[in-house]
Design a protein around this motif. Sequence first.
Motif, PDB file in Angstrom:
ATOM      1  N   UNK A   8       0.800  -1.177   0.020  1.00  0.00           N
ATOM      2  CA  UNK A   8       0.143  -0.081  -0.060  1.00  0.00           C
ATOM      3  C   UNK A   8       0.847   1.335   0.069  1.00  0.00           C
ATOM      4  N   UNK A   9       0.318   2.292  -0.352  1.00  0.00           N
ATOM      5  CA  UNK A   9       1.118   3.590  -0.472  1.00  0.00           C
ATOM      6  C   UNK A   9       1.394   3.927   1.031  1.00  0.00           C
ATOM      7  N   UNK A  10       2.611   4.406   1.302  1.00  0.00           N
ATOM      8  CA  UNK A  10       3.266   4.641   2.598  1.00  0.00           C
ATOM      9  C   UNK A  10       2.716   6.102   2.837  1.00  0.00           C
ATOM     10  N   UNK A  11       2.218   6.729   1.694  1.00  0.00           N
ATOM     11  CA  UNK A  11       2.012   8.394   1.855  1.00  0.00           C
ATOM     12  C   UNK A  11       0.595   8.680   2.802  1.00  0.00           C
ATOM     13  N   UNK A  12       0.646   9.531   3.563  1.00  0.00           N
ATOM     14  CA  UNK A  12      -0.692  10.092   4.071  1.00  0.00           C
ATOM     15  C   UNK A  12      -1.456  10.736   3.180  1.00  0.00           C
ATOM     16  N   UNK A  13      -2.924  10.965   3.639  1.00  0.00           N
ATOM     17  CA  UNK A  13      -3.553  11.673   2.612  1.00  0.00           C
ATOM     18  C   UNK A  13      -3.137  13.006   2.270  1.00  0.00           C
ATOM     19  N   UNK A  53      -0.325  17.070  -1.127  1.00  0.00           N
ATOM     20  CA  UNK A  53       0.911  17.929  -1.335  1.00  0.00           C
ATOM     21  C   UNK A  53       1.684  17.633  -2.792  1.00  0.00           C
ATOM     22  N   UNK A  54       1.656  16.243  -2.704  1.00  0.00           N
ATOM     23  CA  UNK A  54       2.755  15.692  -4.026  1.00  0.00           C
ATOM     24  C   UNK A  54       2.030  15.912  -5.144  1.00  0.00           C
ATOM     25  N   UNK A  66       7.693  11.532  -9.075  1.00  0.00           N
ATOM     26  CA  UNK A  66       7.765  10.539 -10.099  1.00  0.00           C
ATOM     27  C   UNK A  66       7.884   9.151  -9.497  1.00  0.00           C
ATOM     28  N   UNK A  67       8.369   8.631  -8.233  1.00  0.00           N
ATOM     29  CA  UNK A  67       8.163   7.703  -7.754  1.00  0.00           C
ATOM     30  C   UNK A  67       6.899   7.259  -7.445  1.00  0.00           C
ATOM     31  N   UNK A  68       6.133   8.149  -6.806  1.00  0.00           N
ATOM     32  CA  UNK A  68       4.722   7.862  -6.384  1.00  0.00           C
ATOM     33  C   UNK A  68       3.900   7.750  -7.452  1.00  0.00           C
ATOM     34  N   UNK A  69       4.211   8.495  -8.700  1.00  0.00           N
ATOM     35  CA  UNK A  69       3.436   8.546  -9.718  1.00  0.00           C
ATOM     36  C   UNK A  69       3.629   7.018 -10.364  1.00  0.00           C
ATOM     37  N   UNK A 102       9.250   7.731   0.106  1.00  0.00           N
ATOM     38  CA  UNK A 102       9.356   7.312  -1.126  1.00  0.00           C
ATOM     39  C   UNK A 102      10.947   7.088  -1.490  1.00  0.00           C
ATOM     40  N   UNK A 103      11.771   7.326  -0.453  1.00  0.00           N
ATOM     41  CA  UNK A 103      13.162   7.054  -0.805  1.00  0.00           C
ATOM     42  C   UNK A 103      14.033   7.915  -1.757  1.00  0.00           C
TER      43      UNK A 103
END
Length: 202
Positions: free
Chosen positions: A139-144, A149-150, A194-197, A184-185
């Motif tokens: 799963x995505x490690x990012x919060x909402x 913001x990204x 780019x990584x999240x995308x 995202x490292x």
Amino acid sequence: MTIRLLLADDQALVRGALSALLGLEPDLEVVAEAGSGADVVTAVLDHRPDVALLDVEMPGLDGIEATAEVRRTAPQTRVLIVTTFGRPGYLRRALQAGASGFVVKDTPAAQLADAVRRVHQGLRVVDPQLAADSLVAGESPLSQRETEVLRAARDGSPVSAIAARLFLSEGTVRNHLSAAIGKTGAANRTEAVLTADNFGWL
């Protein structure tokens, strides 16, 4: 029995090709098309298709948001995502939104037609390679907030513009960007976007 279909893709050429291919099947009939996510729900309510084939990346509502709206307003219509972008995060989010299937656009026509039939029967159809990739990616490690913001940083906007757009302080935006870069490292925010995308987290 004929299975009634809606095709949604922002590229008319792709819609036309899919319509022509699926129209060759004796039990499939394309009854409506949509060129944006915002048009999907209206078309579903007007034409009551059995299965809606949606692309992910469309203007207005994306295909995943449109899936949630279709499932909420017309639960009898099942959704099959058909996309170029076979990203693990997209698969996870599409299934969470209520999609019954997820395949990529280079799926052979006979397999796509079979996927439509299986989804119509109430079965779940997922590209096997993508399913495996999704398990590995997690799963995505990012919060909402970090995700928002990204997304806002995608176009290279300065922190001040992102803060104004999201009604946050510049310090808060910097904190969220820093957290997203760490999770995202990535080396910087451009790399983080780019990584999240690439994982389909945005």
